[in-house]
Design a protein around this motif. Structure first.
Motif, PDB file in Angstrom:
ATOM      1  N   SER A 106      -0.266   0.284  -8.441  1.00 24.25           N
ATOM      2  CA  SER A 106       0.373  -0.536  -9.470  1.00 24.25           C
ATOM      3  C   SER A 106       1.886  -0.368  -9.470  1.00 24.25           C
ATOM      4  N   ILE A 107       2.543  -1.333 -10.077  1.00 22.48           N
ATOM      5  CA  ILE A 107       3.988  -1.238 -10.298  1.00 22.48           C
ATOM      6  C   ILE A 107       4.166  -0.254 -11.449  1.00 22.48           C
ATOM      7  N   LEU A 127       0.395  -4.648  -3.784  1.00 20.36           N
ATOM      8  CA  LEU A 127       0.398  -4.081  -5.133  1.00 20.36           C
ATOM      9  C   LEU A 127      -0.712  -4.685  -5.984  1.00 20.36           C
ATOM     10  N   THR A 128      -1.232  -3.892  -6.885  1.00 18.90           N
ATOM     11  CA  THR A 128      -2.368  -4.298  -7.723  1.00 18.90           C
ATOM     12  C   THR A 128      -2.081  -3.967  -9.179  1.00 18.90           C
ATOM     13  N   ALA A 151      -3.525  -9.177  -5.191  1.00 17.64           N
ATOM     14  CA  ALA A 151      -4.280  -8.507  -6.252  1.00 17.64           C
ATOM     15  C   ALA A 151      -3.447  -8.374  -7.526  1.00 17.64           C
ATOM     16  N   LEU A 152      -2.147  -8.335  -7.390  1.00 15.63           N
ATOM     17  CA  LEU A 152      -1.266  -8.311  -8.554  1.00 15.63           C
ATOM     18  C   LEU A 152      -1.296  -9.664  -9.242  1.00 15.63           C
ATOM     19  N   CYS A 174       2.551 -16.954  -6.803  1.00  9.94           N
ATOM     20  CA  CYS A 174       1.272 -16.490  -6.247  1.00  9.94           C
ATOM     21  C   CYS A 174       0.593 -17.627  -5.509  1.00  9.94           C
ATOM     22  N   PRO A 175      -0.162 -17.296  -4.478  1.00 12.26           N
ATOM     23  CA  PRO A 175      -0.867 -18.354  -3.749  1.00 12.26           C
ATOM     24  C   PRO A 175      -1.863 -19.066  -4.669  1.00 12.26           C
ATOM     25  N   ALA A 176      -1.964 -20.345  -4.493  1.00 12.10           N
ATOM     26  CA  ALA A 176      -2.916 -21.117  -5.298  1.00 12.10           C
ATOM     27  C   ALA A 176      -4.339 -20.751  -4.884  1.00 12.10           C
ATOM     28  N   PRO A 177      -5.262 -20.705  -5.851  1.00 13.72           N
ATOM     29  CA  PRO A 177      -6.656 -20.399  -5.495  1.00 13.72           C
ATOM     30  C   PRO A 177      -7.245 -21.558  -4.680  1.00 13.72           C
ATOM     31  N   PRO A 178      -8.216 -21.260  -3.843  1.00 13.47           N
ATOM     32  CA  PRO A 178      -8.816 -22.336  -3.049  1.00 13.47           C
ATOM     33  C   PRO A 178      -9.563 -23.308  -3.980  1.00 13.47           C
TER      34      PRO A 178
END
Length: 182
Positions: A106-107, A127-128, A151-152, A174-178
């Motif tokens: 984690s951060i 990072l998560t 995961a973050l 963040c990448p777009a969900p499929p």
């Protein structure tokens, strides 16, 4: 028995040694301890990080002003490991650039103690965990980059305003969900 000139020479040499030891950069003990812990938390050894004086022996990626660490610039170093909580005690830190590595975990919420921090680059790592919301209140932070930490992204809230920070919506990075399958 030594003559007065021998005493004078010995005293002169001793005073110059003392003066030189005062002039050489000696890192603030708290900064040195935090960076030593940071180095120990990495899975890849940082070659020039030897000894106990980051400012005095020019550790790679460490920038100092006097005895204080002001920048930690370790982008693209193939570093693996976690960011230790102690990094938040490097109180004069203005730049923390750890992007394009393989950092995980984690951060640390302790980064919110870095009130002089201007740039925080943590993008392109592993990072998560939840995003520490207190980071949005850092008064001088102008650039915050955490994108490409998949995961973050799954755990971070929407942050639409982060002071004067360039990251105005962290989720947008963040990448777009499929799309759902039919």
């Amino acid at each position: 028995r030594k003559s007065s000139s021998e005493h004078f020479i010995a005293l002169t040499v001793l005073s110059r040694i003392v003066l030189l030891s005062c002039i050489t950069a000696s890192t603030d003990p708290g900064d040195a301890d935090a960076l030593t812990e940071f180095g120990q938390s990495m899975e890849v050894a940082l070659g020039s990080w030897t000894g106990t004086d980051p400012c005095g022996t020019s550790w790679e990626g460490v920038v100092c002003e006097g005895s204080r660490v002001t920048s930690l610039e370790l982008s693209n170093r193939k570093l693996g490991g976690t960011i230790p909580h102690s990094i938040g005690s490097v109180s004069m830190l203005r730049l923390l650039l750890l992007n394009n590595n393989n950092l995980r975990g984690s951060i640390p919420s302790s980064l919110a103690q870095l009130t002089r921090l201007r740039m925080l680059w943590l993008q392109h790592n592993q990072l998560t965990g939840p995003f520490p919301m207190a980071l949005k209140d850092l008064p001088l932070l102008s650039t915050l980059a955490v994108h490409h930490n998949p995961a973050l992204c799954n755990n971070q809230p929407e942050v639409h305003v982060v002071n004067n920070t360039q990251a105005t919506n962290l989720n947008a990075a963040c990448p777009a969900p499929p799309p759902p399958s039919p």
